[in-house]
Design an enzyme around this catalytic site. Structure first.
Site, PDB file in Angstrom:
ATOM      1  N   CYS A 125      -2.096  -4.362   5.706  1.00  0.00           N
ATOM      2  CA  CYS A 125      -1.120  -4.124   4.627  1.00  0.00           C
ATOM      3  C   CYS A 125      -1.733  -4.395   3.262  1.00  0.00           C
ATOM      4  CB  CYS A 125       0.116  -4.990   4.833  1.00  0.00           C
ATOM      5  SG  CYS A 125      -0.172  -6.755   4.567  1.00  0.00           S
ATOM      6  N   HIS A 126      -2.974  -4.900   3.222  1.00  0.00           N
ATOM      7  CA  HIS A 126      -3.689  -5.200   1.980  1.00  0.00           C
ATOM      8  C   HIS A 126      -2.928  -6.199   1.112  1.00  0.00           C
ATOM      9  CE1 HIS A 126      -5.630  -1.658   3.468  1.00  0.00           C
ATOM     10  NE2 HIS A 126      -4.632  -0.884   3.136  1.00  0.00           N
ATOM     11  N   CYS A 127      -2.098  -7.023   1.748  1.00  0.00           N
ATOM     12  CA  CYS A 127      -1.231  -7.969   1.027  1.00  0.00           C
ATOM     13  C   CYS A 127      -0.254  -7.242   0.100  1.00  0.00           C
ATOM     14  CB  CYS A 127      -2.044  -8.993   0.234  1.00  0.00           C
ATOM     15  SG  CYS A 127      -3.036 -10.085   1.270  1.00  0.00           S
ATOM     16  N   ALA A 128      -0.051  -5.944   0.337  1.00  0.00           N
ATOM     17  CA  ALA A 128       0.939  -5.163  -0.414  1.00  0.00           C
ATOM     18  C   ALA A 128       2.064  -4.797   0.553  1.00  0.00           C
ATOM     19  CB  ALA A 128       0.301  -3.922  -1.013  1.00  0.00           C
ATOM     20  N   ASN A 141       1.088  -9.474  -2.720  1.00  0.00           N
ATOM     21  CA  ASN A 141       1.890 -10.648  -2.380  1.00  0.00           C
ATOM     22  C   ASN A 141       1.699 -11.791  -3.369  1.00  0.00           C
ATOM     23  OD1 ASN A 141       2.935  -9.382  -0.136  1.00  0.00           O
ATOM     24  ND2 ASN A 141       1.514 -10.326   1.308  1.00  0.00           N
TER      25      ASN A 141
END
Length: 367
Positions: free
Chosen positions: A323-326, A48
């Site tokens: 979401c691991h910032c993905a 992100n």
């Protein structure tokens, strides 16, 4: 720090609080240069922090100034996790000011071919106000620099952002390499303090400090910066010990990082091979460890990744779920909810620990 990433001049390295702030600094520094009709190309595999700043610039900031900037997003192969280079190349044209791409996906692990992306950018024909031609290339190196030999000069990278807390240092310090030809004319991101030339402030004119101090407004994280610099040498010494003391710091760093990369590939390939053989386990991204960094994201059929992470924690295994910032990549793969569980072996892990991880995941999957 400069030697660790292959920069010939330490003055080309700026310091921020982390990768996120470094990328935002690039966005804000370039903001006034964008012209109506320009575009930015990024990918669906971005963190992100390398998507939202450019989204905000195109959708929220520049429209307020009457400029229309297009954000184009290249895809990746849903099976292999590899970047669709042809799609990226189709999206780059003479109006592409910058290509923003991960150096190693923190979800898929994929390492896009940076040199090929740079080549695509150079051929675009975009004309910058400073006289340079070709699209700039920004690489999010947060998951690349800690595990891979990096030489920004050989790779031809224009901007490289990374964080030191992902390589044994405390949180709060990140690096930003900027190619000198760009840095010399780049607008500052923040103003005040040490970025002002000594005594050069009048009601009529303000002069800025020389590089890199022009980009160091405010009080820096002095202790964090010292520790971040020390850790670049600590990593090399941990791996090589007293060997290769006769060669240059750059050459010694390269040998150490090659050894780290090779060691972590062994751990990663073992996890990939074993986890893909367990019924109900889906592993995302490349299945060849030589084509990815040392992250293995997976899901277990019928189990929420948060529950999987909790069960792993109960047996002493640190993982990350979410979401691991993905977020883009999870949606692109149609994962619902957009989350997965991630194991990230590093230089201090052992093969025996990886066997323990596999056994634990196997038990969870069979429950």
């Amino acid at each position: 720090m400069a030697a660790f990433i292959g920069s010939k001049d330490w003055r080309n390295v700026l310091l921020y609080r982390g990768t996120t702030e470094a990328i935002n600094a690039v966005m804000y520094s370039l903001m006034t240069e964008f012209e109506d009709g320009d575009n930015i190309v990024t990918t669906h595999m971005e963190h992100n922090s390398n998507y939202i700043p450019w989204y905000a610039l195109c959708r929220e900031i520049t429209p307020k100034f009457g400029r229309k900037i297009e954000l184009r997003i290249a895809g990746f192969d849903r099976e292999s996790g590899e970047l669709d280079l042809e799609d990226l190349e189709r999206k780059v044209d003479e109006k592409t000011k910058i290509i923003c791409c991960t150096g190693a996906s923190n979800f898929l692990g994929t390492k896009p071919p940076i040199e090929k992306i740079v080549s695509i950018g150079r051929k675009s024909g975009y004309q910058h106000p400073n006289g340079l031609s070709g699209s700039y290339v920004l690489i999010d190196g947060a998951h690349l620099v800690p595990n891979t030999p990096v030489d920004v000069e050989k790779m031809g990278i224009d901007f490289l952002a990374w964080s030191f807390h992902k390589m044994l240092a405390p949180v709060g310090v990140g690096g930003l390499f900027v190619r000198r030809e760009i840095l010399e004319t780049l607008m500052p991101f923040q103003y005040g303090g040490d970025m002002i030339a000594e005594g050069k402030v009048t009601a009529e004119k303000v002069e800025y400090n020389e590089l890199p101090w022009k980009f160091t407004a405010g009080t820096p994280n002095i202790i964090g910066t010292i520790l971040a610099g020390e850790v670049t040498e600590l990593i090399v010494d941990m791996v090589l010990g007293e060997r290769y003391r006769h060669i240059s710091k750059e050459e010694r760093t390269e040998k150490a990082m090659e050894a780290i990369q090779e060691y972590e590939r062994g751990l990663t390939q073992y996890l990939i091979d074993e986890l893909t053989s367990i019924d109900g386990v889906t592993v995302y991204g490349p299945k060849d460890a030589s084509r990815k960094t040392s992250v293995i994201s997976f899901n277990i059929a019928g189990q929420h990744p948060m529950d999987v992470a909790r069960q792993l924690d109960e047996v002493g295994i640190e993982s990350r779920a979410g979401c691991h910032c993905a977020t883009l990549a999870h949606h692109y793969l149609g994962i619902n909810p957009p989350a997965s569980c991630r194991i990230s072996p590093y230089i201090y892990n052992t093969m025996e620990e990886m066997r323990y991880v596999v056994r634990a995941i196997g038990k969870i999957a069979s429950a």
